[in-house]
Design a protein around this motif. Structure first.
Motif, PDB file in Angstrom:
ATOM      1  N   LEU A  20      17.567  58.466  40.783  1.00 29.97           N
ATOM      2  CA  LEU A  20      18.265  58.851  39.533  1.00 29.97           C
ATOM      3  C   LEU A  20      18.384  60.215  39.591  1.00 29.97           C
ATOM      4  O   LEU A  20      19.561  60.802  38.868  1.00 29.97           O
ATOM      5  CB  LEU A  20      17.313  58.412  38.405  1.00 29.97           C
ATOM      6  CG  LEU A  20      17.101  57.032  38.379  1.00 29.97           C
ATOM      7  CD1 LEU A  20      16.124  56.650  36.952  1.00 29.97           C
ATOM      8  CD2 LEU A  20      18.462  56.214  37.905  1.00 29.97           C
ATOM      9  N   SER A  21      17.698  61.176  39.950  1.00 28.60           N
ATOM     10  CA  SER A  21      17.845  62.820  39.986  1.00 28.60           C
ATOM     11  C   SER A  21      19.017  62.736  40.862  1.00 28.60           C
ATOM     12  O   SER A  21      19.864  63.707  40.356  1.00 28.60           O
ATOM     13  CB  SER A  21      16.768  63.230  40.544  1.00 28.60           C
ATOM     14  OG  SER A  21      15.790  63.491  39.841  1.00 28.60           O
ATOM     15  N   ASP A  22      19.262  62.399  42.071  1.00 23.93           N
ATOM     16  CA  ASP A  22      20.539  62.338  42.934  1.00 23.93           C
ATOM     17  C   ASP A  22      21.485  61.837  42.059  1.00 23.93           C
ATOM     18  O   ASP A  22      22.656  62.424  42.489  1.00 23.93           O
ATOM     19  CB  ASP A  22      20.192  61.644  44.291  1.00 23.93           C
ATOM     20  CG  ASP A  22      19.283  62.180  45.171  1.00 23.93           C
ATOM     21  OD1 ASP A  22      18.631  63.364  44.926  1.00 23.93           O
ATOM     22  OD2 ASP A  22      18.823  61.621  46.070  1.00 23.93           O
ATOM     23  N   GLN A  23      21.665  60.667  41.655  1.00 29.46           N
ATOM     24  CA  GLN A  23      22.701  60.274  40.545  1.00 29.46           C
ATOM     25  C   GLN A  23      23.356  61.296  39.625  1.00 29.46           C
ATOM     26  O   GLN A  23      24.479  61.410  39.579  1.00 29.46           O
ATOM     27  CB  GLN A  23      22.365  59.232  40.039  1.00 29.46           C
ATOM     28  CG  GLN A  23      21.980  57.879  41.201  1.00 29.46           C
ATOM     29  CD  GLN A  23      23.411  57.093  41.799  1.00 29.46           C
ATOM     30  OE1 GLN A  23      24.282  57.267  41.399  1.00 29.46           O
ATOM     31  NE2 GLN A  23      23.219  57.544  43.357  1.00 29.46           N
ATOM     32  N   LYS A  24      22.106  61.742  39.030  1.00 34.24           N
ATOM     33  CA  LYS A  24      22.596  62.823  37.977  1.00 34.24           C
ATOM     34  C   LYS A  24      23.024  63.967  38.567  1.00 34.24           C
ATOM     35  O   LYS A  24      24.189  64.526  38.025  1.00 34.24           O
ATOM     36  CB  LYS A  24      21.224  63.222  37.115  1.00 34.24           C
ATOM     37  CG  LYS A  24      21.343  63.968  36.007  1.00 34.24           C
ATOM     38  CD  LYS A  24      20.135  64.160  35.198  1.00 34.24           C
ATOM     39  CE  LYS A  24      19.207  65.161  35.908  1.00 34.24           C
ATOM     40  NZ  LYS A  24      17.932  65.519  35.324  1.00 34.24           N
ATOM     41  N   ALA A  25      22.855  64.490  39.712  1.00 28.67           N
ATOM     42  CA  ALA A  25      23.346  65.615  40.153  1.00 28.67           C
ATOM     43  C   ALA A  25      24.728  65.653  41.158  1.00 28.67           C
ATOM     44  O   ALA A  25      25.392  66.514  40.848  1.00 28.67           O
ATOM     45  CB  ALA A  25      22.241  66.346  41.621  1.00 28.67           C
ATOM     46  N   SER A  26      24.943  64.404  41.323  1.00 31.31           N
ATOM     47  CA  SER A  26      26.409  64.015  41.813  1.00 31.31           C
ATOM     48  C   SER A  26      27.309  63.544  40.722  1.00 31.31           C
ATOM     49  O   SER A  26      28.389  63.322  40.836  1.00 31.31           O
ATOM     50  CB  SER A  26      26.255  63.092  42.945  1.00 31.31           C
ATOM     51  OG  SER A  26      25.993  61.791  42.248  1.00 31.31           O
ATOM     52  N   ALA A  27      26.888  63.452  39.444  1.00 29.57           N
ATOM     53  CA  ALA A  27      27.732  62.938  38.247  1.00 29.57           C
ATOM     54  C   ALA A  27      28.588  64.216  37.728  1.00 29.57           C
ATOM     55  O   ALA A  27      28.353  65.148  38.047  1.00 29.57           O
ATOM     56  CB  ALA A  27      26.920  62.253  37.178  1.00 29.57           C
TER      57      ALA A  27
END
Length: 158
Positions: free
Chosen positions: A151-158
């Motif tokens: 989820l952190s990675d998803q947030k960072a790439s959003a």
């Protein structure tokens, strides 16, 4: 004999985002994607992710024991962000446990972080008390860490 274990994993994602994954079927889909060699394969055998849903987790090859477990979703509390499942077949039930309940609670820690509290409550006949030492929250902690990172990675790439 009754017992309880719990562990808390802090993740750098808001509780609302973590709960969206944990409350229904998305958790199983992500476990399949992120941890197939660690936790195994998750299949829905009945239901749509609400109370009464039954999922089967087939453990990776080489895992000791029954090779799989089935659990039923017993409680999903949107307000408190708590989900409880009960093992109904395989896993610790196959070893003779009378009950084995997993409680997953998502706790808001601050705007951009939360705590995933993973608890296990079990009951086993006193004659099998030695099996209680096999109960561990480690797979739940591994899952929480992987979901938090995803989820952190998803947030960072959003």
């Amino acid at each position: 004999m009754k017992g309880q274990l719990s562990a808390e994993t802090t993740v750098g994602v808001a509780a609302s985002a973590v709960w969206e994954v944990y409350k229904g079927l998305e958790l199983g889909r992500l476990v399949d994607k992120l941890l197939p060699d660690v936790l195994g394969k998750v299949e829905v055998t009945e239901g749509d992710g609400g109370i009464g849903t039954i999922v089967k987790l087939t453990f990776p090859p080489g895992t000791p024991g029954a090779g799989y477990m089935k659990e039923i979703f017993k409680r999903i509390d949107e307000e408190k962000r708590v989900k409880e499942t009960e093992m109904i077949e395989g896993g610790f039930k196959a070893l003779g446990f009378e009950s084995y309940i997993i409680r997953l609670e998502i706790i808001e820690k601050g705007g951009e972080s939360s705590i995933i509290k993973s608890s296990i409550e079990y009951e086993v006949d006193d004659k099998l008390a030695n099996l209680a030492s096999e109960v561990t929250t480690k797979p739940l902690e591994t899952m929480a860490e992987a979901i938090g990172k995803y989820l952190s990675d998803q947030k960072a790439s959003a």
